[in-house]
Design an enzyme around this catalytic site. Structure first.
Site, mmCIF file in Angstrom:
data_model
loop_
_atom_site.group_PDB
_atom_site.id
_atom_site.type_symbol
_atom_site.label_atom_id
_atom_site.label_comp_id
_atom_site.label_asym_id
_atom_site.label_seq_id
_atom_site.Cartn_x
_atom_site.Cartn_y
_atom_site.Cartn_z
ATOM 1 N N LYS A 1 12.127 -6.496 -76.142
ATOM 2 C CA LYS A 1 12.495 -6.795 -77.531
ATOM 3 C C LYS A 1 12.759 -5.534 -78.368
ATOM 4 C CE LYS A 1 12.812 -10.227 -80.581
ATOM 5 N NZ LYS A 1 13.396 -11.552 -80.339
ATOM 6 N N CYS B 1 -3.848 1.308 -58.474
ATOM 7 C CA CYS B 1 -4.932 0.343 -58.266
ATOM 8 C C CYS B 1 -4.707 -0.464 -56.976
ATOM 9 C CB CYS B 1 -5.059 -0.549 -59.492
ATOM 10 S SG CYS B 1 -6.661 -1.364 -59.571
ATOM 11 N N TYR B 2 -4.364 -1.739 -57.086
ATOM 12 C CA TYR B 2 -4.098 -2.527 -55.867
ATOM 13 C C TYR B 2 -3.066 -1.819 -55.003
ATOM 14 C CZ TYR B 2 -2.818 -6.454 -52.850
ATOM 15 O OH TYR B 2 -2.558 -7.246 -51.759
ATOM 16 N N GLU C 1 -0.725 3.482 -67.111
ATOM 17 C CA GLU C 1 0.224 2.847 -68.022
ATOM 18 C C GLU C 1 -0.404 2.304 -69.301
ATOM 19 O OE1 GLU C 1 -0.912 1.797 -65.172
ATOM 20 O OE2 GLU C 1 -1.003 -0.390 -64.963
ATOM 21 N N SER D 1 22.975 -17.810 -83.575
ATOM 22 C CA SER D 1 22.064 -18.460 -84.520
ATOM 23 C C SER D 1 21.785 -17.576 -85.728
ATOM 24 C CB SER D 1 20.745 -18.782 -83.819
ATOM 25 O OG SER D 1 20.054 -17.572 -83.543
ATOM 26 N N GLY E 1 -2.869 -5.500 -59.143
ATOM 27 C CA GLY E 1 -2.788 -6.946 -58.946
ATOM 28 C C GLY E 1 -4.176 -7.540 -58.841
ATOM 29 N N GLY F 1 19.656 -15.176 -85.336
ATOM 30 C CA GLY F 1 18.410 -14.532 -84.923
ATOM 31 C C GLY F 1 18.743 -13.209 -84.221
ATOM 32 N N VAL F 2 17.714 -12.416 -83.940
ATOM 33 C CA VAL F 2 17.944 -11.080 -83.386
ATOM 34 C C VAL F 2 18.727 -11.130 -82.072
ATOM 35 C CG1 VAL F 2 16.853 -8.920 -82.666
ATOM 36 C CG2 VAL F 2 15.717 -10.394 -84.327
ATOM 37 N N ASP F 3 18.265 -11.950 -81.124
ATOM 38 C CA ASP F 3 18.826 -11.883 -79.778
ATOM 39 C C ASP F 3 20.300 -12.301 -79.728
ATOM 40 O OD1 ASP F 3 16.228 -11.227 -79.297
ATOM 41 O OD2 ASP F 3 15.679 -13.174 -78.455
ATOM 42 N N HIS G 1 -5.433 3.081 -64.277
ATOM 43 C CA HIS G 1 -4.158 2.591 -64.814
ATOM 44 C C HIS G 1 -3.544 3.608 -65.784
ATOM 45 C CE1 HIS G 1 -4.130 -1.464 -63.132
ATOM 46 N NE2 HIS G 1 -5.452 -1.372 -63.190
#
Ligand code: XMP
Length: 515
Positions: A371, A82-83, A173, A225, A55, A227-229, A171
């Site tokens: 996504k 870290c934090y 990640e 629509s 953070g 669209g993907v989602d 980090h």
């Protein structure tokens, strides 16, 4: 089956989402909650392990975010990053000091113990890690020992001698810590004893059950629509509640060439939705847009019209209690992270305001997915790749790609030009590499010559950009050959356009769309 899960408490690091992603990539479900997520809720969630993120604050500052100390007494393994590590130090009686120099970037770290967190590494092995901090740990809390050091951080990693509490200053990640995933994997599997039981088919099973329980005997309406989602939501709901799903696809007359046909083909014939409702409202939208040139005005009109049409259709369906939406995890985290749990959740462009207005409850079956996970889910549910890997397309559609007034004639011209751009980008193998690729029709006429004749026709601008999230974008350095092919095909085959230009501005300062 309940998935094993890792809880990530967020202290506002730009990398928090990455931690969740890495752990999910290991096949273990993980969820981000704000740092002040109550201990009672943690117990309810039942994580195998807890990660305290990094953070931007300093633990030495007044009012710096902290966790309830009692999380260390739950018997659940904790890893501070870290934090998070500095916070463990502070809360458990060690000492953190301001450091005059900020350590940022790649650093070499030496492994001093390879038992648990660094299992699989050699003693005294030097590994590259990514650092980004200014405070340092001066002394570790009682009962802790140092398990890695670096030149600038004498305490680059520590652990409690008996309890499963760990901290790393770097980090793990980020990709700049090349072996970071092994370290996270050690924490998740060796230390927490989690099982890798999170994958798309178990998700479908679990989520379908949840949806059925939530929905009961009532019906669910969805604005599809193409669209993907929204497509993935439709496929998932179709799998779980079948005939209780009413998917409404509104053709606003502003779609791309062949788009309505493709959506109908996919959902009616391929996915066999029981209640697929196609509404051709093109004329209504075009009427409402007549004479309008201002981009924001166009957006407002299209948004309002959409709600009107959708509501009209919804009223025809009985027993509707829920509205399904394709909200994704990044939208959810954006609103719950750091700012605290009370922050408002983003509403979807097209259907904003709908649930309240129609007195519907929301169901958001993708709200825990990123996504790329949504794409995997869609493929698993049998959606075609053309839908899964489709470029983003704005709600107001081609209306914001025709500069000035929107007319039927211009829509037809633009559809043809746009189709050529897509075809050529696909043929060049670039479709998945670029973020968006499209044509814009300008309200400018220019002089040309075709055969022996003078022409005086419109200009099309080609926009192709590369981007990760649409927030910033670089214009794509397409080859001259490809640009030439696009230009030739458009000018030779699209009646009404006699000049093509390529947009070479990035975002910022420009936006992706022209309006
Ligand atoms: P801009 O033009 O702001 O676009 O750089 C960023 C991304 O958002 C899309 N976009 C929209 N999407 N309704 C939408 O649903 C809109 O009004 C809208 N305006 C822009 C754009 O296509 C790009 O992906």
């Amino acid at each position: 089956m309940k998935f094993d899960r890792i809880l990530i408490l967020d202290f506002g690091s730009q990398y928090t989402q990455l931690i969740a992603r890495r752990i999910r990539e290991l096949g273990v479900y993980s969820e981000i909650q704000p740092f002040n997520f109550p201990v009672e809720k943690i117990k309810e969630f039942g994580p195998r392990g807890i990660i305290l993120s990094g953070g931007p604050s300093s633990v030495l500052d007044e009012g710096a975010p902290v966790v309830d100390r009692s999380i260390f007494d739950l018997g659940i393994p904790v890893l501070g990053i870290c934090y998070g590590m500095q916070l463990i130090t502070r809360l458990l009686g060690g000492e953190v000091e301001y450091s005059p120099a900020r350590e940022y970037g790649k650093s070499e770290m030496i492994i001093l113990s390879n038992e648990d967190l660094f299992s699989g590494f050699s003693l005294n092995e030097r590994i590259t890690v990514w650092m980004s901090h200014s405070d340092r740990i001066k002394s570790v809390p009682e009962g802790f020992e140092v398990i890695a050091k670096s030149e600038n951080s004498p305490v680059a990693a520590f652990r409690h001698r008996e309890r499963k509490i760990f901290g790393v200053q770097f980090h793990p990640e980020v990709v700049h810590t090349p072996r970071g995933k092994e370290i996270l994997s050690n924490f998740v599997f060796k230390i927490c004893g989690a099982e890798a039981n999170w994958n798309m088919s178990s998700f479908i099973e679990e989520e379908s059950k949840r949806i059925r329980e939530t929905v009961g005997k009532s019906n669910v309406i969805l604005a599809l629509s193409g669209g993907v989602d929204s497509s993935v939501v439709a496929a998932l709901l179709n799998r779980s509640i079948g005939s209780q799903l009413y998917a409404v696809f509104v053709n606003n007359g502003l779609l791309r060439k062949g788009e309505p046909e493709q959506v109908i083909e996919t959902f009616e014939n391929r996915m066999k939705l029981k209640n697929f409702i196609y509404v051709d409202a093109s004329e209504e939208f075009l009427d409402a847009l007549r004479g309008v040139v201002d981009p924001e005005e166009k957006r407002k009109i299209i948004g309002r019209k959409f709600i009107e049409v959708f509501e009209r259709e919804a009223k025809k369906i009985e027993n509707v209690e829920f509205l399904a939406q394709g909200t994704l995890y990044p939208d959810v985290i954006e609103s719950v992270s750091f700012k605290g749990p009370s922050a408002k959740i983003k509403s979807h462009h097209n259907v904003g305001g709908l649930p309240e207005k129609m007195n519907l409850k929301l169901i958001e079956p993708l709200r825990e997915l990123f996504k790329d996970e949504v794409r995997k889910l869609g493929l698993e549910l049998g959606l075609p790749e053309e839908i899964i890997y489709r470029h983003p397309f704005p709600g107001p559609g081609l209306a914001i790609r025709i500069i000035g007034e929107v007319t039927e004639e211009d829509l037809n011209i633009l559809r043809e030009a746009d189709d050529i751009v897509t075809e050529e980008i696909k043929a060049a193998g670039l479709y998945r590499k670029v973020w968006q690729a499209f044509a814009v029709l300008l309200p400018v006429r220019s002089v040309g010559v075709m055969g022996d004749e003078r022409t005086y026709e419109r200009v099309a601008a080609i926009r192709v950009v590369e981007s990760k999230d649409g927030m910033t974008a670089d214009w794509s350095k397409l080859s001259y050959d490809l640009l030439e092919r696009i230009s030739n095909r458009i000018v030779n085959t699209v009646k009404g356009i006699n000049r093509v230009v390529y947009d070479i501005t990035s975002k910022p300062p420009s936006t992706i769309e022209w309006e």
